[in-house]
Enzyme design. Structure first.
Site, PDB file in Angstrom:
ATOM      1  N   GLU A  80      -1.919  12.223  14.817  1.00 57.31           N
ATOM      2  CA  GLU A  80      -1.842  11.192  13.788  1.00 57.31           C
ATOM      3  C   GLU A  80      -3.066  10.387  14.184  1.00 57.31           C
ATOM      4  O   GLU A  80      -3.962  10.131  13.139  1.00 57.31           O
ATOM      5  CB  GLU A  80      -0.654  10.468  13.515  1.00 57.31           C
ATOM      6  CG  GLU A  80       0.678  10.947  13.033  1.00 57.31           C
ATOM      7  CD  GLU A  80       0.318  11.594  11.647  1.00 57.31           C
ATOM      8  OE1 GLU A  80      -0.857  10.941  10.915  1.00 57.31           O
ATOM      9  OE2 GLU A  80       1.034  12.336  11.283  1.00 57.31           O
ATOM     10  N   ASP A 129      -0.302   8.303   3.072  1.00 59.25           N
ATOM     11  CA  ASP A 129      -1.687   8.306   3.309  1.00 59.25           C
ATOM     12  C   ASP A 129      -2.358   8.789   1.993  1.00 59.25           C
ATOM     13  O   ASP A 129      -1.418   8.565   0.800  1.00 59.25           O
ATOM     14  CB  ASP A 129      -1.866   9.475   4.321  1.00 59.25           C
ATOM     15  CG  ASP A 129      -1.512  11.088   3.987  1.00 59.25           C
ATOM     16  OD1 ASP A 129      -0.917  10.990   2.860  1.00 59.25           O
ATOM     17  OD2 ASP A 129      -1.565  12.063   4.751  1.00 59.25           O
ATOM     18  N   TYR A 144       0.455   2.709   8.973  1.00 58.62           N
ATOM     19  CA  TYR A 144       0.689   4.287   8.628  1.00 58.62           C
ATOM     20  C   TYR A 144       1.089   4.997   9.965  1.00 58.62           C
ATOM     21  O   TYR A 144       1.924   5.466   9.675  1.00 58.62           O
ATOM     22  CB  TYR A 144      -0.809   4.788   8.028  1.00 58.62           C
ATOM     23  CG  TYR A 144      -0.563   6.302   7.906  1.00 58.62           C
ATOM     24  CD1 TYR A 144       0.065   6.901   6.995  1.00 58.62           C
ATOM     25  CD2 TYR A 144      -1.375   6.956   9.104  1.00 58.62           C
ATOM     26  CE1 TYR A 144       0.297   8.226   7.023  1.00 58.62           C
ATOM     27  CE2 TYR A 144      -0.977   8.479   9.239  1.00 58.62           C
ATOM     28  CZ  TYR A 144      -0.514   9.025   8.220  1.00 58.62           C
ATOM     29  OH  TYR A 144      -0.389  10.232   8.164  1.00 58.62           O
TER      30      TYR A 144
END
Length: 352
Positions: free
Chosen positions: A45, A146, A128
């Site tokens: 990520e 996203d 996020y």
């Protein structure tokens, strides 16, 4: 109120069409009881922030082979990590990667926390990334949003308000679809949907698992969404880069300051990047100005660099930087803009 029907349809599609990615647990392995590794989820990520899957794959495989656990990564030398990250861009991510790994080892006994609140206390982890780790690694019902998810939501509900002003509304819509069970698979499913079917241009609506409830498809405006505010024109900055080679073949390089662009990365001595940069050669010698200009684009500006080259004797003392032997110098350890400078300068400084 959660829309479990849409989530069910998407998960059925995902079970049949999930992308095979090196940081994911495959469908077969999931069925056999394997669970995602929080370290691999976190690392992927961080790497994927503002970077494509295609660009990240090789870096991820290299990192996980060299540093297979967060404990291994935390023990790595800073320069090793920055060199391995070279070319991936957004170098603050690499600095925070090390800080985060060391914090997890020192404060959490090498184990990633599960909740978003605890995760967001760690360096480099924002809303996020915390949602992604909680959902994908621990299957907690967190909503991961996203760019792919924003595009899917804007089309599914025909949201015509432009980004970024519609971000909060799109997040709220996404929350209504996040299931209580299999939240991690669902999060990856929505991202896969956006990456492979609900793509920015020419969405493949005919094979989309959400084609029937999609309001934008029914109105014939799917390809027009999401709408976006006009982008500001990027300014252009200029600068000077100095490539010096000593008569024994060594190269003059410097480690850039921790704060700022390319912080902590190896690079060539140079000026500030501005509208009117001042020449600051690192040694007093005869310089040759290369006729080729280096051009590079960062997130917020374009850069144009004038490259100067010089050869110096072993007795020369630089005002900045340090000499690295030719044997130890690896252009691949430089960030992309510095590699461009090297490509321009290397022919002027080739060994006789």
């Amino acid at each position: 109120m959660r829309d479990q029907a849409k989530a069910k349809d998407l998960l059925e599609w995902y079970d049949a069409h999930a992308r095979v990615l090196p940081w994911r647990v495959s469908t077969a392995d999931r069925a056999a009881g394997s669970k995602p590794d929080p370290y691999r989820v976190w690392l992927s990520e961080i790497m994927l922030q503002q970077t494509t899957v295609a660009a990240v794959k090789d870096y991820f495989l290299k990192f996980t082979k060299t540093w297979p656990t967060v404990v291994n990564l935390a023990a790595a030398d800073d320069a090793e990590i920055m060199a391995a990250w070279a070319g991936l861009g957004y170098y603050a991510r690499a600095r925070n990667l090390l800080k985060c790994a060391r914090t997890i080892v020192e404060d959490y006994d090498g184990r990633f926390p599960k909740t978003r609140a605890e995760l967001e206390k760690l360096p480099g982890i924002g809303p996020y990334t915390s949602a992604a780790i909680s959902a994908i690694a621990y299957d907690l019902p967190e909503t991961v949003v996203d760019g792919n998810v924003e595009r899917v939501m804007s089309r599914l509900y025909a949201v015509e308000k432009p980004l970024p002003t519609s971000k909060q509304h799109l997040t709220e819509l996404a929350e209504t679809l996040t299931p209580v069970t299999r939240a991690g698979d669902y999060a990856q499913a929505v991202m896969d949907l956006g990456a492979t079917i609900c793509s920015p241009k020419n969405p493949a609506c005919g094979i989309c698992p959400w084609r029937d409830p999609c309001e934008a498809r029914s109105r014939g405006i799917a390809a027009e969404l999401p709408r976006k505010m006009p982008k500001a024109v990027k300014p252009t900055r200029k600068g000077f880069a100095y490539v010096v080679r000593r008569d024994d073949g060594a190269w003059l390089l410097e480690t850039r300051p921790e704060n700022g662009l390319l912080g902590g990365m190896l690079g060539w001595p140079g000026s500030e990047w501005s509208d009117d940069p001042v020449e600051v050669p690192p040694v007093e010698t005869e310089w040759t100005e290369n006729t080729a200009e280096v051009r590079h684009t960062f997130t917020h500006f374009h850069l144009r660099l004038t490259v100067f080259t010089a050869k110096v004797s072993k007795a020369g003392n630089p005002e900045s930087g340090r000499f690295i032997s030719h044997e130890d110098f690896k252009p691949s350890h430089l960030p992309t803009v510095m590699r461009k400078v090297f490509d321009v300068a290397k022919h002027d400084l080739a060994s006789d």
